[in-house]
Design a protein around this motif. Structure first.
Motif, mmCIF file in Angstrom:
data_model
loop_
_atom_site.group_PDB
_atom_site.id
_atom_site.type_symbol
_atom_site.label_atom_id
_atom_site.label_comp_id
_atom_site.label_asym_id
_atom_site.label_seq_id
_atom_site.Cartn_x
_atom_site.Cartn_y
_atom_site.Cartn_z
ATOM 1 N N VAL A 146 -55.013 12.902 61.496
ATOM 2 C CA VAL A 146 -55.155 13.246 63.000
ATOM 3 C C VAL A 146 -56.184 14.128 63.156
ATOM 4 C CG1 VAL A 146 -53.552 14.122 64.662
ATOM 5 C CG2 VAL A 146 -52.610 12.917 62.930
ATOM 6 N N PRO A 147 -56.844 13.755 64.379
ATOM 7 C CA PRO A 147 -56.433 12.803 65.328
ATOM 8 C C PRO A 147 -56.784 11.570 65.383
ATOM 9 C CG PRO A 147 -58.412 14.324 65.989
ATOM 10 C CD PRO A 147 -57.841 14.987 64.877
ATOM 11 N N TYR A 148 -57.914 11.239 64.086
ATOM 12 C CA TYR A 148 -58.049 9.927 63.426
ATOM 13 C C TYR A 148 -58.400 10.433 62.101
ATOM 14 C CZ TYR A 148 -63.365 11.217 63.573
ATOM 15 O OH TYR A 148 -64.340 11.832 63.126
ATOM 16 N N HIS A 149 -58.392 9.272 61.080
ATOM 17 C CA HIS A 149 -58.699 9.436 59.911
ATOM 18 C C HIS A 149 -59.852 9.188 59.486
ATOM 19 C CE1 HIS A 149 -56.615 8.619 55.695
ATOM 20 N NE2 HIS A 149 -57.420 9.562 55.659
ATOM 21 N N ARG A 150 -60.761 10.360 59.195
ATOM 22 C CA ARG A 150 -62.031 10.300 58.964
ATOM 23 C C ARG A 150 -62.251 10.350 57.218
ATOM 24 N NH1 ARG A 150 -67.296 10.281 61.969
ATOM 25 N NH2 ARG A 150 -68.738 10.231 60.509
#
Length: 306
Positions: A146-150
């Motif tokens: 979270v907020p996005y899967h990097r």
């Protein structure tokens, strides 16, 4: 500059206990921290996703980290997330404020410091800017979903580790992929960076290929079993495989209605916390409570048998 080198072992991702009014329960948090330390953890990862860090204010995040450092009292190292803010300067200020709490490393969630469309070149440039602006602060990285899967490539990770001047010491890896784990571990070989795997099914594999330990949700249920696996996998490989197989089998109980389930499970084990969260879901029913009780019994039985 003092070089921080973290040892092999289990780093639980700390839960945040709340009272019924959703204020932080610091008394319960002290009980939780003592439970972790008594159950053979090697470090504490505060202010992370399991801590509900996005539901905490900036002041609360700093308070939790400072409290963790004070309670740990140098018995185990402490790391905590920072890098919050809309601009690079705000993220740098966040790192500096977290460093002042006394944590042993400030961990940067990748999804906070770069956007989904940013290249790895931008990521490296941003990391260098934070590194150069934060004095001797030891840093870590976190492939937070979270907020996005990097995720980091092995090549990028290797460059960050080798160019950090020994100030990059901690990585919470969430790739959940054996080939990627092998490549990353090879890329950081010979550096001070230690990889802690968050994925239970690949844990033993990662240890066998050089990972420093485990830092994931399962450590909120059975840190002592994970510590046993970590400490004996080389000397007792067959036993280690049996432990890994059992933990993989029961992982679904860890994931179900987490983190409420973890808080309730720990309260069943005598930790003075309740299952309140700020997330507003995953309420436990009577069947869930019975399942947790059976799960606890099964784990205790397994500990006796191994």
């Amino acid at each position: 500059m003092k070089i921080t080198v973290f040892s092999k072992g289990v780093w639980p991702v700390l839960l945040t206990p709340f009272k019924s009014d959703c204020s932080i329960d610091f008394s319960g948090f002290a009980s939780l921290l003592e439970y972790y330390i008594a159950h053979r953890v090697s470090g504490l990862f505060a202010v992370c996703l399991s801590s509900e860090m996005f539901q905490l204010s900036s002041k609360e995040r700093l308070e939790l980290a400072k409290f963790t450092v004070k309670q740990a009292n140098s018995r185990v190292p402490v790391v905590a997330c920072a890098g919050f803010g809309d601009t690079l300067q705000e993220r740098i200020d966040s790192v500096k404020a977290m460093a002042e709490t006394g944590v042993d490393a400030v961990v940067l969630p990748l999804g906070l410091i770069v956007s989904p469309d940013d290249s790895e070149a931008v990521l490296e440039k941003t990391f260098d800017a934070i590194l150069n602006a934060t004095g001797d602060t030891v840093l870590g990285l976190y492939e937070c979903p979270v907020p996005y899967h990097r995720l980091l490539s092995a090549d990028c990770l290797g460059r960050l580790a080798k160019n950090s001047g020994n100030r990059l010491s901690f990585l919470k890896d969430t790739c959940c992929n054996r080939a990627m784990l092998s490549a990353k571990l090879e890329a950081i070989r010979g550096t001070e960076l230690k990889l802690y795997n968050a994925n239970l099914p690949t844990y033993l594999y990662s240890l066998q290929h050089g990972a420093a330990g485990y830092s994931g949700t399962s450590a909120n249920f059975y840190p002592e079993i994970l510590a046993e696996l970590t400490e004996t996998f080389q000397t007792q490989p067959e036993r280690a495989q049996k432990i890994q197989d059992f933990l993989t089998l029961v992982q679904r109980h860890v994931d179900y209605k987490y983190p409420n389930s973890a808080k309730k499970f720990l309260s069943m084990r005598g930790v003075a916390i309740e299952a309140y969260t700020r997330m507003g879901w995953n309420t436990l029913n009577a069947d869930d409570l019975e399942t947790l009780s059976v799960f606890d019994s099964a784990l205790q039985d397994f500990v006796v048998r191994i």
